[in-house]
Design a protein around this motif. Structure first.
Motif, PDB file in Angstrom:
ATOM      1  N   PHE A  49       0.992  -1.171  -0.182  1.00 20.72           N
ATOM      2  CA  PHE A  49       0.021   0.094  -0.116  1.00 20.72           C
ATOM      3  C   PHE A  49       0.830   1.354  -0.012  1.00 20.72           C
ATOM      4  O   PHE A  49       0.609   2.150  -0.615  1.00 20.72           O
ATOM      5  N   SER A  50       1.895   1.305   0.659  1.00 18.80           N
ATOM      6  CA  SER A  50       2.747   2.191   0.604  1.00 18.80           C
ATOM      7  C   SER A  50       3.336   2.440  -0.626  1.00 18.80           C
ATOM      8  O   SER A  50       3.553   3.994  -0.957  1.00 18.80           O
ATOM      9  N   TYR A  51       3.836   1.568  -1.259  1.00 17.26           N
ATOM     10  CA  TYR A  51       4.388   1.623  -2.560  1.00 17.26           C
ATOM     11  C   TYR A  51       3.187   2.289  -3.573  1.00 17.26           C
ATOM     12  O   TYR A  51       3.586   3.172  -4.244  1.00 17.26           O
ATOM     13  N   LEU A  52       2.031   1.806  -3.491  1.00 19.38           N
ATOM     14  CA  LEU A  52       1.093   2.317  -4.236  1.00 19.38           C
ATOM     15  C   LEU A  52       0.780   3.785  -4.217  1.00 19.38           C
ATOM     16  O   LEU A  52       0.672   4.550  -5.165  1.00 19.38           O
ATOM     17  N   PHE A  53       0.545   4.133  -2.910  1.00 15.36           N
ATOM     18  CA  PHE A  53       0.192   5.537  -2.881  1.00 15.36           C
ATOM     19  C   PHE A  53       1.400   6.369  -2.969  1.00 15.36           C
ATOM     20  O   PHE A  53       1.456   7.636  -3.492  1.00 15.36           O
ATOM     21  N   SER A  54       2.643   6.031  -2.821  1.00 14.71           N
ATOM     22  CA  SER A  54       3.680   6.668  -3.370  1.00 14.71           C
ATOM     23  C   SER A  54       4.147   6.922  -4.655  1.00 14.71           C
ATOM     24  O   SER A  54       4.217   7.855  -4.964  1.00 14.71           O
ATOM     25  N   PHE A  97      11.194   3.758  -8.425  1.00 13.32           N
ATOM     26  CA  PHE A  97      10.206   2.971  -8.092  1.00 13.32           C
ATOM     27  C   PHE A  97      10.003   1.638  -8.835  1.00 13.32           C
ATOM     28  O   PHE A  97       9.516   0.619  -8.242  1.00 13.32           O
ATOM     29  N   PHE A  98      10.020   1.534 -10.148  1.00  9.14           N
ATOM     30  CA  PHE A  98       9.849   0.676 -11.130  1.00  9.14           C
ATOM     31  C   PHE A  98      10.994  -0.525 -10.749  1.00  9.14           C
ATOM     32  O   PHE A  98      10.651  -1.884 -10.571  1.00  9.14           O
ATOM     33  N   LEU A  99      12.257  -0.430 -10.153  1.00 16.61           N
ATOM     34  CA  LEU A  99      13.390  -0.974  -9.991  1.00 16.61           C
ATOM     35  C   LEU A  99      13.185  -1.753  -8.633  1.00 16.61           C
ATOM     36  O   LEU A  99      13.051  -2.721  -8.593  1.00 16.61           O
ATOM     37  N   LEU A 100      12.544  -0.751  -7.507  1.00 18.88           N
ATOM     38  CA  LEU A 100      11.936  -1.405  -6.573  1.00 18.88           C
ATOM     39  C   LEU A 100      11.021  -2.363  -6.507  1.00 18.88           C
ATOM     40  O   LEU A 100      11.058  -3.595  -6.004  1.00 18.88           O
ATOM     41  N   GLY A 101      10.060  -2.130  -7.434  1.00 15.70           N
ATOM     42  CA  GLY A 101       8.934  -3.158  -7.752  1.00 15.70           C
ATOM     43  C   GLY A 101       9.632  -4.395  -8.423  1.00 15.70           C
ATOM     44  O   GLY A 101       9.050  -5.634  -8.052  1.00 15.70           O
ATOM     45  N   ILE A 102      10.577  -4.366  -9.124  1.00 16.63           N
ATOM     46  CA  ILE A 102      10.883  -5.459  -9.608  1.00 16.63           C
ATOM     47  C   ILE A 102      11.728  -6.369  -8.840  1.00 16.63           C
ATOM     48  O   ILE A 102      11.725  -7.524  -8.574  1.00 16.63           O
ATOM     49  N   VAL A 103      12.582  -5.716  -7.797  1.00 16.95           N
ATOM     50  CA  VAL A 103      13.189  -6.458  -6.739  1.00 16.95           C
ATOM     51  C   VAL A 103      12.198  -7.190  -5.934  1.00 16.95           C
ATOM     52  O   VAL A 103      12.190  -8.147  -5.462  1.00 16.95           O
ATOM     53  N   SER A 132       8.717   1.054   4.676  1.00 13.56           N
ATOM     54  CA  SER A 132       7.465   1.321   3.983  1.00 13.56           C
ATOM     55  C   SER A 132       6.936   2.753   4.385  1.00 13.56           C
ATOM     56  O   SER A 132       6.668   3.732   3.718  1.00 13.56           O
ATOM     57  N   LEU A 133       7.019   2.876   5.674  1.00 16.01           N
ATOM     58  CA  LEU A 133       6.554   4.338   6.331  1.00 16.01           C
ATOM     59  C   LEU A 133       7.459   5.382   5.790  1.00 16.01           C
ATOM     60  O   LEU A 133       7.017   6.448   5.261  1.00 16.01           O
ATOM     61  N   LEU A 134       8.886   5.059   5.855  1.00 21.19           N
ATOM     62  CA  LEU A 134       9.665   6.075   5.266  1.00 21.19           C
ATOM     63  C   LEU A 134       9.353   6.432   3.665  1.00 21.19           C
ATOM     64  O   LEU A 134       9.374   7.637   3.396  1.00 21.19           O
ATOM     65  N   LEU A 135       9.438   5.404   3.005  1.00 23.66           N
ATOM     66  CA  LEU A 135       8.825   5.700   1.841  1.00 23.66           C
ATOM     67  C   LEU A 135       7.802   6.483   1.453  1.00 23.66           C
ATOM     68  O   LEU A 135       7.924   7.418   0.616  1.00 23.66           O
ATOM     69  N   LEU A 136       6.788   6.275   2.042  1.00 20.96           N
ATOM     70  CA  LEU A 136       5.552   7.230   2.155  1.00 20.96           C
ATOM     71  C   LEU A 136       5.646   8.571   2.422  1.00 20.96           C
ATOM     72  O   LEU A 136       5.400   9.601   1.984  1.00 20.96           O
ATOM     73  N   GLY A 160       7.574  20.198  -4.337  1.00 24.03           N
ATOM     74  CA  GLY A 160       7.294  20.512  -5.596  1.00 24.03           C
ATOM     75  C   GLY A 160       8.137  19.342  -6.743  1.00 24.03           C
ATOM     76  O   GLY A 160       8.249  19.697  -7.707  1.00 24.03           O
ATOM     77  N   TYR A 161       8.758  18.439  -6.010  1.00 23.07           N
ATOM     78  CA  TYR A 161       9.399  17.516  -7.097  1.00 23.07           C
ATOM     79  C   TYR A 161       8.717  16.268  -7.357  1.00 23.07           C
ATOM     80  O   TYR A 161       7.733  16.241  -6.772  1.00 23.07           O
ATOM     81  N   GLY A 162       9.198  16.009  -8.463  1.00 20.50           N
ATOM     82  CA  GLY A 162       8.082  14.668  -9.017  1.00 20.50           C
ATOM     83  C   GLY A 162       7.113  14.850  -9.982  1.00 20.50           C
ATOM     84  O   GLY A 162       6.402  13.825 -10.399  1.00 20.50           O
ATOM     85  N   GLN A 163       7.033  16.415 -10.373  1.00 19.16           N
ATOM     86  CA  GLN A 163       6.218  16.466 -11.561  1.00 19.16           C
ATOM     87  C   GLN A 163       6.411  15.942 -12.772  1.00 19.16           C
ATOM     88  O   GLN A 163       7.845  15.534 -12.674  1.00 19.16           O
ATOM     89  N   PHE A 164       5.738  15.957 -13.768  1.00 20.00           N
ATOM     90  CA  PHE A 164       6.102  15.669 -15.040  1.00 20.00           C
ATOM     91  C   PHE A 164       7.272  16.210 -15.687  1.00 20.00           C
ATOM     92  O   PHE A 164       7.361  17.559 -15.610  1.00 20.00           O
TER      93      PHE A 164
END
Lengths: 286, 182
Positions: free
Chosen positions: A27-32, A45-51, A261-265, A275-279
């Motif tokens: 859930f933390s991954y999904l919302f992050s 995030f993709f790499l984390l998901g693959i691992v 997980s908590l830190l990730l979120l 303001g980071y992470g926009q397209f």
């Protein structure tokens, strides 16, 4: 056709992790990940998901069907909605941009197709691919690596009240039984001359043709449910806090995953707040 | 006899919520391959009538869980992963028709069937509306795409399925209730 859960013991690293910690991470991954459209963050995030997916040790032959379905979904979402029509990118990608074919595409029978695909939309399609594939990798692995008998106690452990956690437990148990009932009813109706294909091309008639399957299975399930409810009442279900057959215990690694997980979120929320992470479009596209 | 609260969640509700979710999962699994061409994240699902019917028959909580949990289970079985907002939308599709569970005169009565159909459509519009809107922040789609590629295909197919199959299930359930005296 038999419907059964995809789980089997694999002695994988993932199975050593407490299922509650795994759900918290998922859930933390999904919302992050849904906070970002920047390809640099999405790639991480993709790499984390693959691992995470690799920890499950699920062989390709078992997960192939799931990935085929996700691929179809991505095909629709990316090729049709983002690349061809452009609407799938309209909410994020700024208007205008640099055309892939500024002069249009010359057609073999003459004339020019003024295809408005831009490099910005292509880049956004890559972002969508990273985001949806990452989410899929984290969640596809769940049914393959989580024992169905642990879902109820897991959600109880995550704070769901006893009755609701037991609904989860019961639903998992009912799935194979109801699937079997469905197929038995299908065979019985066919023995009486029922043919779903006979409805022709009229979609309304096709829907109505499902009723001879749906009605007996549903009514039979309801009648069975009445007996199950009576049996549970006789055993004083819900009168006291429930005990569970299986007990879950956090270990040191599980606490580590919970903290991660908590830190990730929190870090994701902080970065978005700053303001980071926009397209983001790489300079070489411009 | 004391009338039960619309929101009570006793043993019967626990069992029917589980049955509704499992049944919805099984029917969804069998029809999930029927993807609607060019519609994002939407498949043709006659099974949507199940959470709606369970809501009408057993109350909003049973309807909500049948839709929410049933969609999760169906997606887990099919391998679609986890789409929280679509799960929530499916839950709403069962919850809203469940709001009339306590006020129906019977399951064969024409007026009750019409009310159930009306609330089913309302649930579908709100549930699929919420789920489709989520594509704006999950997939980055714009409003026109969300409406054209998500909301309309999902809401229209679900509404047609519900309008045809809900009365059939209600009349069948009326016979079960009358025969068993439950």
């Amino acid at each position: 056709m038999l419907i059964s859960w995809s789980y089997r013991p694999r002695q994988s690293l993932m199975e050593r992790i407490d299922p509650r910690a795994r759900w918290v991470f998922s859930f933390s991954y999904l919302f992050s990940i849904t906070l970002f459209w920047d390809a640099r963050f999405l790639a991480a995030f993709f790499l984390l998901g693959i691992v995470w997916y690799a920890l499950g040790g699920v062989p390709w032959r078992e997960a192939r069907r799931a990935w085929m379905l996700v691929s179809f979904l991505l095909f629709t979402m990316i090729l049709v909605n983002t690349l061809l029509t452009g609407g799938g990118a309209g909410g994020v990608v700024p208007a205008g941009g640099h055309r892939v074919w500024p002069e249009g595409i010359s057609l073999p029978w003459g004339g020019v197709w003024n295809f408005g695909l831009t490099w910005e939309r292509v880049w956004f399609a890559l972002c969508q691919l990273l985001r949806i594939s990452g989410i899929s990798a984290v969640f596809i692995v769940i049914p393959f690596t989580m024992d169905p008998k642990l879902y109820g106690v897991t959600f109880r452990g995550l704070g769901l009240p006893d009755r609701f956690a037991y609904v989860v437990e019961l639903a998992f148990r009912f799935v194979p039984t109801l699937a079997r009932d469905f197929m038995i009813t299908f065979d019985a109706q066919r023995a009486r001359g029922y043919e779903i294909e006979r409805a022709g091309r009229n979609p309304l008639r096709q829907i109505a043709r499902i009723a001879p399957l749906l009605v007996p299975v549903t009514m039979n399930a309801i009648l069975t449910g009445e007996d199950v409810a009576n049996a549970m009442d006789l055993r004083a279900f819900g009168q006291r806090p429930r005990t569970w057959l299986y007990e879950l215990r956090y270990r040191r690694g599980d606490y580590g995953l919970l903290v991660f997980s908590l830190l990730l979120l929190l870090i994701s929320l902080f970065l978005r707040w700053r303001g980071y992470g926009q397209f983001w479009i790489p300079p070489w596209i411009g | 006899m004391e009338k039960k609260s619309l929101w009570s969640f006793g043993t019967r509700e626990v069992v029917y919520a589980a049955i509704g979710a499992a049944l919805y999962a099984v029917v969804s699994y069998l029809t999930n391959f029927l993807q609607i061409p060019s519609a994002g994240n939407v498949s043709f699902r006659p099974g949507v009538v199940i959470p709606i019917f369970f809501g009408v028959a057993f109350g909003p909580l049973v309807g909500f869980i049948s839709g929410f949990l049933g969609n999760i289970l169906g997606d887990l079985l099919s391998g679609y992963g986890f789409w929280f907002w679509w799960d929530l939308g499916n839950g709403l599709m069962g919850l809203i028709p469940g709001l009339i569970a306590g006020s129906l005169a019977g399951f064969r009565d024409g007026k009750s069937i019409l009310s159930a159909e009306f609330f089913a459509i309302l649930g579908i519009v709100l549930g699929m509306g919420l789920a489709s809107l989520s594509e704006m922040w999950v997939s980055g789609a714009d409003m026109a795409t969300v409406i054209g590629a998500n909301f309309i295909p999902a809401a229209v197919t679900n509404a047609v399925n519900a309008l045809i199959l809900l009365p059939i299930l209600m009349v069948a359930y009326d016979a079960v209730v009358a025969r068993s005296g439950r």
